[in-house]
Write a protein that holds these residues in place. Structure first.
Motif, PDB file in Angstrom:
ATOM      1  N   MET A  49    -108.250 -23.818  43.302  1.00  0.00           N
ATOM      2  CA  MET A  49    -109.151 -23.170  44.255  1.00  0.00           C
ATOM      3  C   MET A  49    -108.740 -21.719  44.481  1.00  0.00           C
ATOM      4  O   MET A  49    -109.595 -20.828  44.565  1.00  0.00           O
ATOM      5  CB  MET A  49    -109.145 -23.931  45.581  1.00  0.00           C
ATOM      6  N   LYS A 104    -117.956 -20.342  43.823  1.00  0.00           N
ATOM      7  CA  LYS A 104    -119.207 -21.054  44.098  1.00  0.00           C
ATOM      8  C   LYS A 104    -119.335 -22.261  43.178  1.00  0.00           C
ATOM      9  O   LYS A 104    -119.655 -23.374  43.620  1.00  0.00           O
ATOM     10  CB  LYS A 104    -120.399 -20.114  43.906  1.00  0.00           C
ATOM     11  N   PHE A 116    -116.871 -25.053  44.278  1.00  0.00           N
ATOM     12  CA  PHE A 116    -117.354 -25.871  45.392  1.00  0.00           C
ATOM     13  C   PHE A 116    -118.436 -26.850  44.928  1.00  0.00           C
ATOM     14  O   PHE A 116    -118.463 -28.017  45.346  1.00  0.00           O
ATOM     15  CB  PHE A 116    -117.898 -24.979  46.506  1.00  0.00           C
ATOM     16  N   GLU A 117    -119.334 -26.403  44.077  1.00  0.00           N
ATOM     17  CA  GLU A 117    -120.424 -27.266  43.610  1.00  0.00           C
ATOM     18  C   GLU A 117    -119.878 -28.446  42.808  1.00  0.00           C
ATOM     19  O   GLU A 117    -120.349 -29.584  42.964  1.00  0.00           O
ATOM     20  CB  GLU A 117    -121.402 -26.455  42.766  1.00  0.00           C
ATOM     21  N   PHE A 154    -118.711 -29.827  47.629  1.00  0.00           N
ATOM     22  CA  PHE A 154    -118.705 -29.147  48.922  1.00  0.00           C
ATOM     23  C   PHE A 154    -120.066 -28.505  49.166  1.00  0.00           C
ATOM     24  O   PHE A 154    -120.749 -28.068  48.237  1.00  0.00           O
ATOM     25  CB  PHE A 154    -117.597 -28.089  48.979  1.00  0.00           C
ATOM     26  N   PRO A 166    -121.794 -23.388  51.482  1.00  0.00           N
ATOM     27  CA  PRO A 166    -120.728 -22.387  51.328  1.00  0.00           C
ATOM     28  C   PRO A 166    -121.065 -21.084  52.055  1.00  0.00           C
ATOM     29  O   PRO A 166    -122.232 -20.726  52.219  1.00  0.00           O
ATOM     30  CB  PRO A 166    -120.661 -22.171  49.819  1.00  0.00           C
ATOM     31  N   ALA A 204    -116.495 -23.777  52.617  1.00  0.00           N
ATOM     32  CA  ALA A 204    -117.516 -24.810  52.456  1.00  0.00           C
ATOM     33  C   ALA A 204    -116.949 -26.108  53.023  1.00  0.00           C
ATOM     34  O   ALA A 204    -115.728 -26.260  53.156  1.00  0.00           O
ATOM     35  CB  ALA A 204    -117.905 -24.972  50.991  1.00  0.00           C
ATOM     36  N   LYS A 233    -117.274 -30.645  53.556  1.00  0.00           N
ATOM     37  CA  LYS A 233    -117.630 -31.889  52.878  1.00  0.00           C
ATOM     38  C   LYS A 233    -117.361 -33.038  53.841  1.00  0.00           C
ATOM     39  O   LYS A 233    -116.270 -33.144  54.405  1.00  0.00           O
ATOM     40  CB  LYS A 233    -116.786 -32.027  51.602  1.00  0.00           C
TER      41      LYS A 233
END
Length: 807
Positions: free
Chosen positions: A74, A94, A97-98, A102, A105, A124, A126
């Motif tokens: 990350m 981005k 996260f996808e 998550f 964002p 973001a 979850k």
């Protein structure tokens, strides 16, 4: 019957297996493979890691290595993407996260041009059962002017730049939780960062606990290549914060621990050849992963690490605390960063600060020059095969000096091992041997195996077994870094006839200062042998607590503790390389000054020639062009008492100038032939520093003399020729003195026998020519003045006669 029963049993077993498989499938689906994406263009790296939501079922107060791997992914994905518009620079995080599921964002400051006050973050969340997981990624790459805040240390309990950035991120976290109505629900927060972002994340983790936004067991902070952040005494007691740093990564060394700085939470250090005797075994899986995902071998520059360490140690000696840093060094670093795109601007800023504003830091400047010159000399020796290669010629200076800070190295180390205990180093202490005057050195481990050796045979250096322990040449001394995690024994054989010395330094990874023990200068007999025992160190010993004895067959020498030892020894400060580069640098600067004078002289001649041309044009327009003296009977006119000596010395000066021009051509051709075989960049740089100033000096010495002699030879009766010859003779005399001074240096005196005779003769002939020119010009002026007086008297008489006739 038995057949039917067997069929029934098989069906039953199959049903059970199918049920187990169906039960396991959802569990396996929770395991995802994420990817860290960082780098730019064709060099972009995609590095896989495993991710599971179940990581966060374990309290954050317990370290999880799998979560550390995902956290590094990350942190690296949060780098600003290069070669794309700022509005798209958050593309990697981005995607991160996808892929991990998550939602919603929020990307802050990615779209802004980086400045000292910006800090880019991505957040973001979850939903995971009874709690919500908030991921906070702080950008640690592509931050440009954001890096300027690293220099803003200040004189408070916390690093001002890192604290300010962490306060901004804290406000964003609070606003995000409020916006998504998560303040009154159970929230777990996952934070990660690399380098400057690691320092921000480290301070943020402490602020989240101080502000009670999250409980320690619900906080997961993993940072990498983390600089020191605070002077808070209880900082290591903060739970849920974990820092992974390279043992000799220069970034985590600052601000200096010697100033009282540290990090929040627990810090784990990666292995290094200087501190781990089993480093070769430890680095093997790391090198394989690095090669697989980057396409390049894993390597370290031990020489570069040593050079950076010495520079940082020199700075910590000269700047003793944060108050001195804020007053003396911080303005310099800020100005240098502001002018980082202009090398000339950086050089002038550097010199002005050290020479005009902060004279107390002049020692740092001297140390810096010694480190650079010794490193260049060491690089040349390694390129010639005298020592194991450390400096990579095909890599930039930044790559060589800051290799330990590169993110792909951290990714390889963290990914290569499945547990923290396998990855981290259990010890942090090491030793450094520095010696001179010994022609054979052997180092054996506690099992009696030779781990490093060096000797001289028939004028060549012979090394022992290949491995992570290698000798390097630093100034006039040999240097060897040795792990202190086991007993070692060093055998030495003296050359004899020369002074010898031995120095042992004790250091700890992450610290700049070292404890020094040395023998001082010795006068051993040729072939005399000595033994030195280096016992295991479990931790940094107290100053002066260690005992070292250089034991010989007939006598021994104790190594005494040096409490006031400097970062650089006398052998490094006054080394042959330093003297050589100082000489070449001084020659280059002197030649540059002379060339500047020559440029001014050329401008003067151009203006003078233009004025004469305009004067002659005006005369032609008026119908009275300048009269030219006839060549016959005027070239050598005995009635002109100075014409013969002026032309004689002009001829001699012309000849010496021509001889020096021929020598310049020969030197230039020999250099061109030589550089065709130079493959090493450092050797080429040294050749450039050595030859170019000398060639420029030869050319600037030859041509003014040729011009001075030529104008003297062509003088018929016009005073302009004498004055022009004198101008060239003066500038030629100045350059001849400079060339004569350079020719007295041993490194230049062997170039050409022609120069050994031509240079002093040219100086002598120029002096005599200048004397004759002065006399000739003075006499011509008197003759012109007398002629002008006679003409004026004739004109007056004619006017008087005309008046009488009119009357």
């Amino acid at each position: 019957m038995r057949y039917r029963r067997c069929i029934y049993q098989m069906k039953r077993t199959g049903a059970v297996l199918l049920a187990l498989l169906l039960l396991l499938l959802p569990l396996q689906s929770l395991a995802l493979e994420g990817y860290a994406r960082f780098g730019k263009g064709s060099n972009a790296i995609v590095w896989p890691f495993q991710y599971e939501d179940s990581y966060f079922d374990t309290p954050g107060t317990s370290y999880q290595h799998a979560l550390a791997q995902a956290s590094l992914g990350m942190a690296l994905s949060a780098f600003r993407k290069a070669d794309v518009p700022l509005e798209e620079s958050h593309g990697d995080i981005k995607t991160f996260f996808e892929e991990l599921g998550f939602e919603q964002p929020l990307f802050s400051h990615y779209h802004l041009q980086p400045s000292i006050s910006t800090i880019a973050t991505a957040m973001a969340h979850k939903k995971l059962g009874a709690y919500t997981l908030l991921a906070v990624a702080v950008s640690g790459g592509g931050y440009k002017d954001e890096w300027k805040s690293n220099f803003s240390i200040g004189d408070s309990a916390h690093h001002i730049g890192f604290d300010s950035a962490a306060q901004q991120v804290l406000q964003r976290v609070s606003a995000y939780l409020s916006q998504h109505r998560l303040l009154n629900h159970r929230v777990k927060i996952w934070v990660s960062g690399y380098s400057r972002a690691a320092a921000t994340s480290n301070r943020l983790g402490a602020l989240l606990q101080d502000e009670r936004l999250v409980r320690p067991e619900d906080l997961y902070v993993y940072t990498f290549a983390t600089p020191n952040v605070t002077k808070q005494e209880d900082a290591p007691s903060y739970q849920s914060i974990y820092n992974i740093v390279g043992a000799f990564d220069p970034v985590p060394m600052v601000p200096f621990a010697d100033w009282g700085f540290t990090r929040y939470g627990q810090t784990f250090v990666l292995p290094a050849p200087q501190i781990n005797s089993d480093y070769v075994k430890r680095v093997a899986p790391v090198a394989l992963l690095h090669l697989r995902y980057t396409g390049t071998p894993y390597w370290s520059n031990l020489s570069g690490i040593s050079a950076v360490g010495k520079l940082l140690s020199s700075l910590s000696e000269s700047v003793r605390d944060t108050q001195e840093y804020t007053e003396k060094l911080q303005p310099l670093l800020m100005d240098l960063w502001a002018k980082r795109n202009s090398r000339l601007g950086m050089l002038t800023t550097f010199i002005s600060h050290f020479t005009l504003k902060e004279e107390s830091l002049s020692g740092v400047l001297r140390n810096f020059f010694s480190i650079i010159s010794n490193s260049l000399g060491e690089s040349m020796l390694q390129g010639e095969g005298a020592f194991a290669p450390q400096w990579q010629e095909d890599k930039s200076l930044r790559d060589n000096l800051a290799r330990e800070h590169f993110p792909e190295g951290y990714m390889a180390w963290v990914s290569a091992y499945s547990t923290l205990e396998e990855m981290r180093t259990p010890t942090l202490v090491y030793r450094q041997l520095a010696l001179d005057g010994f022609d054979k050195v052997e180092v054996r481990d506690e099992e009696g195996n030779i781990v490093a050796s060096l000797g001289f045979e028939e004028g060549e250096i012979v090394h022992g077994p290949e491995g992570s322990l290698t000798f390097t040449q630093v100034g006039n001394e040999l240097e060897l870094n040795l792990p202190a995690d086991q007993d070692m024994r060093v055998s030495l054989r003296a050359m004899g006839g020369v002074l010898a010395f031995l120095r042992v330094k004790e250091g700890q990874a992450g610290y700049t200062r070292m404890q020094v023990y040395e023998t001082g200068d010795l006068t051993p007999r040729e072939g005399e042998t000595f033994q030195l025992t280096l016992p295991r160190l479990t931790g940094q010993a107290e100053a002066g607590a260690s005992v070292y004895q250089l034991a010989g067959t007939q006598r021994g020498f104790a190594l005494t503790h040096q409490p006031n030892a400097q970062a650089l020894s006398a052998q490094e400060m006054n080394s042959t390389f330093t003297s050589m580069f100082t000489q070449n640098l001084a020659t280059g600067i002197a030649v540059m000054l002379l060339v500047f004078i020559l440029l001014l002289f050329t401008i003067l001649l151009s203006v003078r020639g233009l004025r004469r041309s305009m004067y002659k044009r005006r005369l032609r327009k008026c119908g009275t062009p300048l009269a030219r003296a006839p060549l016959r009977g005027n070239f050598l006119n005995r009635k002109q008492p100075f014409k013969i000596p002026v032309k004689l010395f002009g001829l001699l000066v012309f000849g010496t100038g021509l001889a020096i021009a021929v020598a310049a051509v020969r030197v230039g051709l020999s250099w061109v032939r030589e550089i065709q075989f130079i493959q090493q960049r450092t050797m080429f740089l040294f050749s450039l520093m050595y030859y170019v100033p000398f060639l420029v000096l030869l050319v600037c010495c030859a041509f003014p003399a040729i011009y001075a002699g030529g104008y003297a030879l062509l003088w018929l009766s016009d005073l302009y020729m004498l004055r022009t010859s004198r101008l060239h003779a003066r500038i030629g005399f100045l350059f001849s003195l400079g060339l004569g001074a350079v020719m007295t240096l041993p490194s230049y005196g062997y170039f050409s026998r022609i120069l050994l005779y031509a240079v002093p003769l040219q100086i002598l002939f120029l002096l005599l020519l200048l004397s004759m020119l002065r006399r000739a010009i003075k006499r011509n002026r008197k003759l012109d003045q007398a002629a002008e007086k006679t003409e004026n008297s004739h004109n007056n008489e004619a006017e008087n006669q005309a008046i009488v006739l009119d009357k």
